[in-house]
Design an enzyme around this catalytic site. Sequence first.
Site, PDB file in Angstrom:
ATOM      1  N   GLU A 213      -2.882  -0.437  -3.873  1.00 49.60           N
ATOM      2  CA  GLU A 213      -2.562   0.947  -4.252  1.00 49.60           C
ATOM      3  C   GLU A 213      -2.842   1.325  -5.696  1.00 49.60           C
ATOM      4  O   GLU A 213      -1.946   1.804  -6.409  1.00 49.60           O
ATOM      5  CB  GLU A 213      -1.086   1.247  -3.924  1.00 49.60           C
ATOM      6  N   GLU A 313      -0.284  -0.570   5.529  1.00 46.85           N
ATOM      7  CA  GLU A 313       1.149  -0.313   5.339  1.00 46.85           C
ATOM      8  C   GLU A 313       1.512   0.958   6.086  1.00 46.85           C
ATOM      9  O   GLU A 313       0.809   1.968   5.986  1.00 46.85           O
ATOM     10  CB  GLU A 313       1.503  -0.116   3.846  1.00 46.85           C
TER      11      GLU A 313
END
Length: 423
Positions: A213, A313
Amino acid sequence: MARFASLLCIFLTLFSAVTANSVAPARRWLNFGYGLGEKVRGVNIGGWLVLEPYINLSLFKQFPAHHIPVDEYHFCRYLGKKECLRQLKRHWATWVTEKDFAQMAAAGLNHVRMPVGYWAFSLLEGDPYVQGQLPYLDRALRWARKYGLKVWIDIHGLPGSQNGFDNSGLRDSYAWQTDSNMDASLSIMEAMITRYAAPHWNDVVTAVQPVNEPLGPVLDRSKIEAYYDYSYYELRNVVDSDICLALHDAFYPQTSWNSFLQYPKYYHVILDHHAYQVFSPGEVARDQAAHLAQTCVEGQNILATSLWTVVGEWSAALTDCTQWLNGVGRGARYDGTYSLNGGSSYVGSCRRRWDFSSWTAQEKANSRQYVEAQMDAYEQGLGWIFWCWKTENAIEWDFSSLLQKGIIPQPLDSRKFPKACNF
Ligand SMILES: *C1O[C@H](CO)[C@@H](O)[C@H](O)[C@H]1NC(C)=O
């Protein structure tokens, strides 16, 4: 010149030469049928080698209420290295055990993503972090091997932090792209790839991920891409491995990667997309139909993406009610207690959301329907990896607990609410 900048020049020259000769490289056998119809169904071991307050609340509740560390950096800083190491060793040794891997396999899962911080590989001067994680990671790989689970190794935090999230180790810092932090990151990425893309692990480690991320909008995208390019070079041309390289989309539209590291010049590249619907006021205000509609859009986006896509995720969360989910000391948008960015307005009470036994039948049904719809949408691509395998008390984020409660379908492809989307 900074190492990153000089490497970039060398790399651009070298890499174009190398790849020009390897348009059709010999593909060694991959230990999982990525791209051949075999679907990734996995869980993340969140809160283990990188602490997150909401995943293991009690670790953080030993501190006075006005002095609670917000991340692993401050956890170790407040405790001091000796005590931090003592507590974390216990945590590393007990958070997951062989039994967990047996249960994952029994539930029909085939993948585990294992987040690890840069500090497991190398410490920066002045870092309060402690080391000793890697033998535990290696032990987990051997358990994964024993139960036939494939593993992604994911660097979840890099020097300076690539996103300012507590789960990068250091909250509210965005200094990853300074020259010195990029230089340190390259060495750490090389160390991770050298260690885990080695032939010895090729039957179990099927992907490496050089950073989790990176927060695209506050970073320089060209430096993210250069870091990804260099990771590919390291994996294929230095370590000479054919395993997958998993690259997070950096919060840009997945289709914006449609001309990046494309087949056939590049191969076994996975775009990792994360799908949550609880991190803005608009998202927590959605009703069930709107959550499902967005899930279907996610599936459409995956179909429009040219790279292999895995949703690395996602969760069952329909609210952000879990304590400290948004960080220590920050409330929830859902009940209007969120304190940052202009706050939030009340959608509903969070109180009952913490306690599964007080959920209504309708709430349970909604949760299961949302899980099923997501599995269907994400399997339009290569599949999915749920965040997390276990938590202390965060029901909407806890696969093992949702499994016991009948929210996760068993077998994984059975459906109580088929066809939420037209897939
Ligand atoms: C979280 O941490 C505490 C304190 O170290 C520990 O005793 C507890 O068992 C952990 N929670 C879970 C669910 O394992």
